[in-house]
Motif scaffolding. Structure first.
Motif, PDB file in Angstrom:
ATOM      1  N   THR A   7       0.831  -1.217   0.000  1.00 35.40           N
ATOM      2  CA  THR A   7       0.000   0.000   0.000  1.00 35.40           C
ATOM      3  C   THR A   7       0.861   1.261   0.000  1.00 35.40           C
ATOM      4  O   THR A   7       0.358   2.355   0.230  1.00 35.40           O
ATOM      5  CB  THR A   7      -0.929   0.022   1.225  1.00 35.40           C
ATOM      6  OG1 THR A   7      -0.131  -0.084   2.425  1.00 35.40           O
ATOM      7  CG2 THR A   7      -1.930  -1.118   1.184  1.00 35.40           C
ATOM      8  N   SER A   8       2.159   1.098  -0.261  1.00 34.09           N
ATOM      9  CA  SER A   8       3.068   2.252  -0.207  1.00 34.09           C
ATOM     10  C   SER A   8       3.330   2.882  -1.579  1.00 34.09           C
ATOM     11  O   SER A   8       4.102   3.834  -1.690  1.00 34.09           O
ATOM     12  CB  SER A   8       4.409   1.822   0.406  1.00 34.09           C
ATOM     13  OG  SER A   8       5.036   0.838  -0.389  1.00 34.09           O
ATOM     14  N   ILE A   9       2.683   2.368  -2.646  1.00 31.90           N
ATOM     15  CA  ILE A   9       2.877   2.943  -3.982  1.00 31.90           C
ATOM     16  C   ILE A   9       2.191   4.298  -4.045  1.00 31.90           C
ATOM     17  O   ILE A   9       1.016   4.437  -3.674  1.00 31.90           O
ATOM     18  CB  ILE A   9       2.297   2.004  -5.068  1.00 31.90           C
ATOM     19  CG1 ILE A   9       3.011   0.646  -5.021  1.00 31.90           C
ATOM     20  CG2 ILE A   9       2.437   2.631  -6.458  1.00 31.90           C
ATOM     21  CD1 ILE A   9       2.353  -0.420  -5.886  1.00 31.90           C
ATOM     22  N   ASN A  10       2.907   5.314  -4.497  1.00 29.85           N
ATOM     23  CA  ASN A  10       2.357   6.670  -4.543  1.00 29.85           C
ATOM     24  C   ASN A  10       1.574   6.889  -5.839  1.00 29.85           C
ATOM     25  O   ASN A  10       2.122   7.298  -6.858  1.00 29.85           O
ATOM     26  CB  ASN A  10       3.483   7.707  -4.428  1.00 29.85           C
ATOM     27  CG  ASN A  10       2.940   9.127  -4.386  1.00 29.85           C
ATOM     28  OD1 ASN A  10       1.730   9.345  -4.249  1.00 29.85           O
ATOM     29  ND2 ASN A  10       3.818  10.103  -4.511  1.00 29.85           N
ATOM     30  N   LYS A  12      -0.717   9.077  -6.228  1.00 26.02           N
ATOM     31  CA  LYS A  12      -1.100  10.476  -6.418  1.00 26.02           C
ATOM     32  C   LYS A  12      -0.271  11.109  -7.526  1.00 26.02           C
ATOM     33  O   LYS A  12      -0.653  12.116  -8.109  1.00 26.02           O
ATOM     34  CB  LYS A  12      -0.901  11.264  -5.114  1.00 26.02           C
ATOM     35  CG  LYS A  12      -1.872  10.885  -4.004  1.00 26.02           C
ATOM     36  CD  LYS A  12      -1.638  11.743  -2.779  1.00 26.02           C
ATOM     37  CE  LYS A  12      -2.623  11.387  -1.662  1.00 26.02           C
ATOM     38  NZ  LYS A  12      -2.388  12.221  -0.449  1.00 26.02           N
ATOM     39  N   GLU A  13       0.873  10.499  -7.797  1.00 25.70           N
ATOM     40  CA  GLU A  13       1.770  10.987  -8.848  1.00 25.70           C
ATOM     41  C   GLU A  13       1.764   9.997 -10.012  1.00 25.70           C
ATOM     42  O   GLU A  13       1.441   8.819  -9.842  1.00 25.70           O
ATOM     43  CB  GLU A  13       3.200  11.122  -8.306  1.00 25.70           C
ATOM     44  CG  GLU A  13       3.327  12.104  -7.138  1.00 25.70           C
ATOM     45  CD  GLU A  13       3.025  13.531  -7.534  1.00 25.70           C
ATOM     46  OE1 GLU A  13       3.212  13.866  -8.722  1.00 25.70           O
ATOM     47  OE2 GLU A  13       2.583  14.318  -6.677  1.00 25.70           O
ATOM     48  N   ARG A  15       3.131   7.384 -12.948  1.00 26.50           N
ATOM     49  CA  ARG A  15       4.007   6.228 -12.798  1.00 26.50           C
ATOM     50  C   ARG A  15       5.450   6.571 -13.164  1.00 26.50           C
ATOM     51  O   ARG A  15       6.388   5.993 -12.617  1.00 26.50           O
ATOM     52  CB  ARG A  15       3.498   5.082 -13.685  1.00 26.50           C
ATOM     53  CG  ARG A  15       4.242   3.769 -13.460  1.00 26.50           C
ATOM     54  CD  ARG A  15       3.585   2.630 -14.212  1.00 26.50           C
ATOM     55  NE  ARG A  15       4.123   1.334 -13.772  1.00 26.50           N
ATOM     56  CZ  ARG A  15       3.678   0.163 -14.190  1.00 26.50           C
ATOM     57  NH1 ARG A  15       2.673   0.105 -15.062  1.00 26.50           N
ATOM     58  NH2 ARG A  15       4.213  -0.969 -13.750  1.00 26.50           N
ATOM     59  N   LYS A  55      -6.275   4.297  -1.833  1.00 27.24           N
ATOM     60  CA  LYS A  55      -5.883   5.491  -1.073  1.00 27.24           C
ATOM     61  C   LYS A  55      -6.228   5.357   0.407  1.00 27.24           C
ATOM     62  O   LYS A  55      -5.594   5.980   1.259  1.00 27.24           O
ATOM     63  CB  LYS A  55      -6.564   6.738  -1.659  1.00 27.24           C
ATOM     64  CG  LYS A  55      -5.979   7.176  -3.008  1.00 27.24           C
ATOM     65  CD  LYS A  55      -6.714   8.385  -3.564  1.00 27.24           C
ATOM     66  CE  LYS A  55      -6.103   8.845  -4.884  1.00 27.24           C
ATOM     67  NZ  LYS A  55      -6.845   9.990  -5.478  1.00 27.24           N
ATOM     68  N   LYS A  72      -5.401   3.469 -12.286  1.00 27.36           N
ATOM     69  CA  LYS A  72      -5.127   4.881 -12.068  1.00 27.36           C
ATOM     70  C   LYS A  72      -5.263   5.675 -13.362  1.00 27.36           C
ATOM     71  O   LYS A  72      -5.846   6.764 -13.387  1.00 27.36           O
ATOM     72  CB  LYS A  72      -3.713   5.070 -11.506  1.00 27.36           C
ATOM     73  CG  LYS A  72      -3.318   6.564 -11.427  1.00 27.36           C
ATOM     74  CD  LYS A  72      -1.873   6.777 -11.142  1.00 27.36           C
ATOM     75  CE  LYS A  72      -1.430   8.189 -11.494  1.00 27.36           C
ATOM     76  NZ  LYS A  72      -2.283   9.276 -11.002  1.00 27.36           N
ATOM     77  N   ASN A 211       3.558  18.692  -0.506  1.00 27.77           N
ATOM     78  CA  ASN A 211       2.745  17.598   0.033  1.00 27.77           C
ATOM     79  C   ASN A 211       1.256  17.793  -0.244  1.00 27.77           C
ATOM     80  O   ASN A 211       0.412  17.158   0.396  1.00 27.77           O
ATOM     81  CB  ASN A 211       2.989  17.461   1.543  1.00 27.77           C
ATOM     82  CG  ASN A 211       4.425  17.080   1.856  1.00 27.77           C
ATOM     83  OD1 ASN A 211       4.991  16.200   1.216  1.00 27.77           O
ATOM     84  ND2 ASN A 211       5.027  17.760   2.829  1.00 27.77           N
ATOM     85  N   ASP A 212       0.948  18.715  -1.166  1.00 29.53           N
ATOM     86  CA  ASP A 212      -0.432  18.987  -1.590  1.00 29.53           C
ATOM     87  C   ASP A 212      -1.282  19.668  -0.527  1.00 29.53           C
ATOM     88  O   ASP A 212      -2.524  19.616  -0.593  1.00 29.53           O
ATOM     89  CB  ASP A 212      -1.138  17.700  -2.055  1.00 29.53           C
ATOM     90  CG  ASP A 212      -0.549  17.167  -3.351  1.00 29.53           C
ATOM     91  OD1 ASP A 212      -0.077  17.981  -4.166  1.00 29.53           O
ATOM     92  OD2 ASP A 212      -0.566  15.934  -3.546  1.00 29.53           O
TER      93      ASP A 212
END
Length: 322
Positions: A7-10, A12-13, A15, A55, A72, A211-212
């Motif tokens: 679950t650590s794949i980001n 929000k950005e 690939r 998320k 995504k 960090n948005d």
């Protein structure tokens, strides 16, 4: 037993590394993939559910990393990044190639008469208005009055530009006349995009830290965002509107098109489409989607606000829109 996906794949950005042109190009080749417009509502909702669950730290059973990234990009192709709303089908970036190849090809085929110029420029600017509204930056909606005023002003300006250039082109060679639609489209983009996004120029677009975390709204950021979009849109249209005129000017002298003149439009549409398949993602990739600006270039009052509440921040970020 298959391993559970981390679950650590980001997600929000994108690939690929957006700090490089190649990374942005890979990203936009995926975003503008015309096959995405064929996806059903069920497939879109399934992708949204996968992303929303992920998320929250919930991983669908058996989900792989490739499937996550596919979800995504399906999600990103159909839902606005700031508002989360489902975008109009023909306003999505995945519709750019099929829509633009048809409209541009017809504009460049039927450019000689005033009624044809009026009709196809109106169609083109109506489509552009939908795209510009659909891919606007920020989460504040335009009112119906604002939207109507922007649309009428942009379309009127674009049609007037096209007619004026067409009148001038009657005194030059036929080859130069073929470039009138491109000149009109370039001029119209400079009118249409700022008008359709006028609310951003007046009230600003959201700016965040890395960090948005939202820091405020900036009109200066909106000016930079819209300028970048205008430049990329003009360059996006360039290959499809600059290369085919030379080819068509030569082809129309050949026996084949003299015998089958009705083939002119399909050939021109095909040539434009071939150019757009590459020009659309490559020109979208010219500038980072998550643009940045030094705090010192923001409005003085916003600079003061940020320095008072976040003294260590020197750069802010914002979605430039498409």
């Amino acid at each position: 037993m298959a391993a559970v996906l981390s679950t650590s794949i980001n997600i929000k950005e994108p690939r690929w590394d957006q700090g490089t042109f190649v990374g942005r190009a890979k990203h936009f080749f995926t975003v503008t993939d015309p096959r995405n417009i064929l996806l059903s509502n069920e497939q879109l909702e399934n992708a949204r559910q996968i992303i929303q669950d992920y998320k929250k730290g919930v991983v669908s059973p058996g989900l792989t990393e490739d499937e996550l990234w596919r979800a995504k990009y399906v999600f990103d192709s159909a839902f606005h990044p700031d508002t989360g709303e489902k975008m109009l089908l023909i306003g999505r970036m995945s519709a750019q190639v099929p829509m633009n190849m048809t409209i541009t090809g017809c504009m460049m085929t039927f450019y000689r008469t005033t009624p044809a110029v009026l009709f196809w420029q109106w169609i083109n600017q109506s489509f552009n208005a939908i795209v510009n509204y659909t891919n606007r930056s920020g989460d504040a909606p335009l009112t119906v009055n604002q939207l109507g005023t922007a649309y009428v002003s942009a379309t009127t300006g674009a049609v007037a530009t096209a007619l004026g250039l067409n009148a001038l082109a009657k005194h030059v060679s036929p080859l130069i006349g073929r470039f009138v639609p491109f000149a009109a489209v370039a001029a119209a983009n400079c009118i249409n995009i700022p008008l359709m996004r006028q609310r951003e120029l007046k009230h600003g677009i959201p700016v965040t830290d890395e960090n948005d975390n939202r820091l405020g709204e900036s009109s200066n950021a909106a000016q930079q965002a819209i300028t970048q979009v205008v430049v990329s849109r003009i360059l996006m249209a360039s290959p499809g509107m600059a290369i085919p005129p030379f080819l068509m000017n030569s082809l129309e002298k050949k026996a084949f098109l003299k015998r089958f003149p009705w083939m002119s439009a399909p050939i021109q549409v095909g040539l434009v489409g071939f150019c757009l398949v590459f020009a659309t993602p490559l020109c979208c990739a010219l500038f980072p989607q998550k643009s940045s600006m030094a705090v010192s270039r923001l409005e003085p009052e916003l600079q003061e606000k940020i320095r008072a509440s976040h003294p260590g921040i020197e750069t802010v970020y914002f979605n430039k829109g498409l």
